[in-house]
Design a protein around this motif. Sequence first.
Motif, PDB file in Angstrom:
ATOM      1  N   ARG A  10      33.013  37.487  26.725  1.00  0.00           N
ATOM      2  CA  ARG A  10      33.434  38.817  27.656  1.00  0.00           C
ATOM      3  C   ARG A  10      34.512  39.674  26.380  1.00  0.00           C
ATOM      4  O   ARG A  10      34.633  41.248  26.986  1.00  0.00           O
ATOM      5  CB  ARG A  10      34.505  37.779  28.946  1.00  0.00           C
ATOM      6  N   GLY A 137      33.272  30.242  33.208  1.00  0.00           N
ATOM      7  CA  GLY A 137      32.561  30.771  33.795  1.00  0.00           C
ATOM      8  C   GLY A 137      31.728  31.021  32.639  1.00  0.00           C
ATOM      9  O   GLY A 137      30.743  31.334  32.065  1.00  0.00           O
ATOM     10  N   THR A 142      28.673  32.416  34.712  1.00  0.00           N
ATOM     11  CA  THR A 142      28.946  32.461  36.522  1.00  0.00           C
ATOM     12  C   THR A 142      30.266  33.766  35.593  1.00  0.00           C
ATOM     13  O   THR A 142      30.945  34.077  34.300  1.00  0.00           O
ATOM     14  CB  THR A 142      29.537  31.570  37.341  1.00  0.00           C
ATOM     15  N   PRO A 143      30.785  34.436  37.383  1.00  0.00           N
ATOM     16  CA  PRO A 143      31.279  35.820  36.614  1.00  0.00           C
ATOM     17  C   PRO A 143      32.844  36.142  35.686  1.00  0.00           C
ATOM     18  O   PRO A 143      33.249  37.116  35.913  1.00  0.00           O
ATOM     19  CB  PRO A 143      31.276  36.435  38.229  1.00  0.00           C
ATOM     20  N   ASP A 144      33.328  34.515  36.184  1.00  0.00           N
ATOM     21  CA  ASP A 144      35.179  34.696  36.005  1.00  0.00           C
ATOM     22  C   ASP A 144      36.046  35.741  37.005  1.00  0.00           C
ATOM     23  O   ASP A 144      36.316  36.780  35.877  1.00  0.00           O
ATOM     24  CB  ASP A 144      34.809  34.765  34.600  1.00  0.00           C
ATOM     25  N   GLY A 145      35.783  36.299  37.812  1.00  0.00           N
ATOM     26  CA  GLY A 145      35.940  37.289  38.474  1.00  0.00           C
ATOM     27  C   GLY A 145      37.113  36.934  39.451  1.00  0.00           C
ATOM     28  O   GLY A 145      37.638  38.100  40.082  1.00  0.00           O
ATOM     29  N   HIS A 159      34.939  31.740  49.370  1.00  0.00           N
ATOM     30  CA  HIS A 159      34.567  30.656  48.425  1.00  0.00           C
ATOM     31  C   HIS A 159      33.545  29.658  49.075  1.00  0.00           C
ATOM     32  O   HIS A 159      34.810  28.495  49.283  1.00  0.00           O
ATOM     33  CB  HIS A 159      34.875  31.001  47.063  1.00  0.00           C
ATOM     34  N   GLN A 322      41.775  34.882  31.506  1.00  0.00           N
ATOM     35  CA  GLN A 322      41.034  36.069  32.522  1.00  0.00           C
ATOM     36  C   GLN A 322      41.442  37.038  33.193  1.00  0.00           C
ATOM     37  O   GLN A 322      40.592  38.243  32.761  1.00  0.00           O
ATOM     38  CB  GLN A 322      40.891  35.495  33.511  1.00  0.00           C
ATOM     39  N   CYS A 326      40.258  40.565  32.916  1.00  0.00           N
ATOM     40  CA  CYS A 326      40.275  41.675  34.201  1.00  0.00           C
ATOM     41  C   CYS A 326      40.480  42.895  34.058  1.00  0.00           C
ATOM     42  O   CYS A 326      41.314  43.636  32.959  1.00  0.00           O
ATOM     43  CB  CYS A 326      40.810  40.483  35.137  1.00  0.00           C
ATOM     44  N   TRP A 412      36.097  30.667  38.875  1.00  0.00           N
ATOM     45  CA  TRP A 412      34.924  31.497  37.207  1.00  0.00           C
ATOM     46  C   TRP A 412      33.566  31.183  38.694  1.00  0.00           C
ATOM     47  O   TRP A 412      32.734  32.491  37.638  1.00  0.00           O
ATOM     48  CB  TRP A 412      34.923  30.312  36.558  1.00  0.00           C
ATOM     49  N   GLN A 413      33.711  31.050  39.359  1.00  0.00           N
ATOM     50  CA  GLN A 413      32.132  31.415  40.338  1.00  0.00           C
ATOM     51  C   GLN A 413      32.227  32.472  41.196  1.00  0.00           C
ATOM     52  O   GLN A 413      31.521  33.198  41.439  1.00  0.00           O
ATOM     53  CB  GLN A 413      32.018  30.207  41.349  1.00  0.00           C
ATOM     54  N   ALA A 415      32.441  37.142  41.797  1.00  0.00           N
ATOM     55  CA  ALA A 415      32.108  37.997  41.243  1.00  0.00           C
ATOM     56  C   ALA A 415      33.532  39.205  41.368  1.00  0.00           C
ATOM     57  O   ALA A 415      33.836  38.997  42.563  1.00  0.00           O
ATOM     58  CB  ALA A 415      31.421  38.190  41.563  1.00  0.00           C
TER      59      ALA A 415
END
Length: 417
Positions: A10, A137, A142-145, A159, A322, A326, A412-413, A415
Amino acid sequence: MATTELIPRRAAAQVAAALADTRVVLISGARQAGKSTLVRVVAGDRLADRRDLDRAADRAAAIADPEGFVDSPELLVIDEIQRVPELLLAIKVSVDENPRPGRFLLTGSSQLFGMIAAPDALPGRMETVELWPLSQGEIDGTPDGFVDAIFSLGPELRHQSAVTRADYAARIVRGGLPEATTRDDARRRERFFDAYIQALLDRDIRQLSDIQRKGELRKMVRLLAARSATVLGANSLESALGLSRPTIARYLQALEEIFLVKRIPGWSRNLGTRATAAPKLVFVDSGLASNELDVDGHALLRPGAPFGPLLESFVLSELSRQRTWCQQAVEISHYRDHSKFEVDVVLENRAGQVVGIEVKAASTVGSDDFRGLRRLAERLGDDFVAGVVLYTGASTLPFGDRLRAMPVSALWQVAAP
């Protein structure tokens, strides 16, 4: 799962953006976190010269003729810049004479501004991109959001998770160092971790600080692993190690400068209460901490194993990763007041909005687990966005106004919106 494929990072977009408008870009992070691979990806088809200060010939040339070493019409990539910190002054002179962006791309395994003998290091001319070991992620694709999602959606975030306690334990002991993630055999991974720590203490620490008693430093690393995710008490470290407080402070600084550990500061605001200033300590990589404690994924699930502290350290390190990419600019801290109300993690954005996070290794959650979060919510009022207990269960559950239990894998899952 082992893989030999190149995992997209990222941080790549951040580095590319920085090169477009900044004269010097530094990728800073732990050894073997993937800095050199990231450089190759970002440099891509660009015309670039490359020097590696881990090579004796390159290092000798840099020491003998710093100005000539950095003289390049193209992008100049210099790996492990901390090996010859005197180059920073030559780079400063060069970019002042030619201020076009994208002149230098540096990597470093030690924090330049903490280094002994580092000169005035490029203020206003350099952007630093922090590279941590792989996030969950990045490993899973996966998105790490989570950070952006929780600030945007607050308690509306939901979630569901199929990740089990055994899966979490396996992730903790694996960590995120790319070499370790390719080793499915636990014994081979242990040998990697042992060699990694020894190399840090033998080489990097020696470069940074005049530390003669490496045996005591090695003991300190193991002790810190056993106290991961706890508030650091200088007195307890003094008695356990038999070292003076100044010596302990110097050792801790050195371990932080080589990106082995990270201190999470205490959080406070003018809330009419006294918050602790003592930091928490986490290992940058949970696999290294687990190895120092001689636990594998199976052992971590046994009664009395340090699953809870290692899970909290794992969560803190994932959030620290993250926050480097972000959209929300957030600071990470922890909270404990004079009444001993505690919150494991406090995320605060620049608008002063706060998300509180507790970490529980259990697969069930009760009302008492929200005690510290309720206290924080009372103190903050409308600035309190949400309080989340991250646990090893499967569902998102409500526990009152702006309070939710949520699976750890949301980190991490989920978004970003």
